[in-house]
Design a protein around this motif. Structure first.
Motif, mmCIF file in Angstrom:
data_model
loop_
_atom_site.group_PDB
_atom_site.id
_atom_site.type_symbol
_atom_site.label_atom_id
_atom_site.label_comp_id
_atom_site.label_asym_id
_atom_site.label_seq_id
_atom_site.Cartn_x
_atom_site.Cartn_y
_atom_site.Cartn_z
ATOM 1 N N GLU A 116 35.730 31.239 26.362
ATOM 2 C CA GLU A 116 35.387 32.036 27.700
ATOM 3 C C GLU A 116 34.657 31.580 28.806
ATOM 4 O O GLU A 116 33.463 30.792 28.600
ATOM 5 C CB GLU A 116 34.492 33.298 26.963
ATOM 6 C CG GLU A 116 34.029 34.400 27.999
ATOM 7 C CD GLU A 116 33.126 35.545 27.654
ATOM 8 O OE1 GLU A 116 32.858 36.400 28.275
ATOM 9 O OE2 GLU A 116 32.624 35.185 26.355
ATOM 10 N N GLY B 116 33.908 33.046 32.038
ATOM 11 C CA GLY B 116 33.122 33.899 32.663
ATOM 12 C C GLY B 116 33.631 35.400 32.139
ATOM 13 O O GLY B 116 34.001 35.560 30.973
ATOM 14 N N THR B 117 33.173 36.442 32.891
ATOM 15 C CA THR B 117 33.560 37.809 32.383
ATOM 16 C C THR B 117 34.841 38.153 32.355
ATOM 17 O O THR B 117 35.332 39.090 31.495
ATOM 18 C CB THR B 117 32.696 38.916 32.975
ATOM 19 O OG1 THR B 117 32.871 38.802 33.998
ATOM 20 C CG2 THR B 117 31.053 38.507 32.870
ATOM 21 N N THR B 118 35.626 37.558 33.292
ATOM 22 C CA THR B 118 36.839 37.975 33.446
ATOM 23 C C THR B 118 37.943 36.620 33.102
ATOM 24 O O THR B 118 38.992 36.866 33.685
ATOM 25 C CB THR B 118 37.294 38.465 34.821
ATOM 26 O OG1 THR B 118 36.775 37.610 35.866
ATOM 27 C CG2 THR B 118 36.387 39.816 35.119
ATOM 28 N N ALA B 119 37.520 35.671 32.975
ATOM 29 C CA ALA B 119 38.510 34.245 32.665
ATOM 30 C C ALA B 119 38.067 33.814 31.418
ATOM 31 O O ALA B 119 36.891 33.810 30.712
ATOM 32 C CB ALA B 119 38.064 33.377 33.786
#
Length: 84
Positions: A25, A27-30
């Protein structure tokens, strides 16, 4: 966070193969795919993060220990000199 993502696919032989991707992971979206592995044998499970069985580890440790204990000794070290 690092995780394994399992997947299956039809290979060139039209057989089902199993695999996994090691995903990190970012970031929160990637997320970033670190590695991909699959079993070349069709319809065979693939094992992630396999560790050697304890008996193999024990034999390696014993072998290393015996190697360190077995050292070349000279005749001078066999005879204890009297320090009186």
């Amino acid at each position: 966070v690092i995780a394994y993502l399992g997947f299956s696919f039809l290979g060139e032989d039209d057989e089902l193969h199993y695999g996994y991707a090691l995903v990190e992971e970012v970031g929160t979206t990637a997320a970033f795919i670190r590695a991909i592995a699959y079993e070349s044998e069709p319809n065979t499970a693939i094992i992630t993060g396999a560790a050697p069985e304890p008996s193999s580890t024990l034999f390696v440790a014993l072998g290393l220990g015996c190697g360190f204990l077995k050292r070349k000794r000279t005749p001078e070290t066999w005879i204890q000199k009297d320090q009186t």
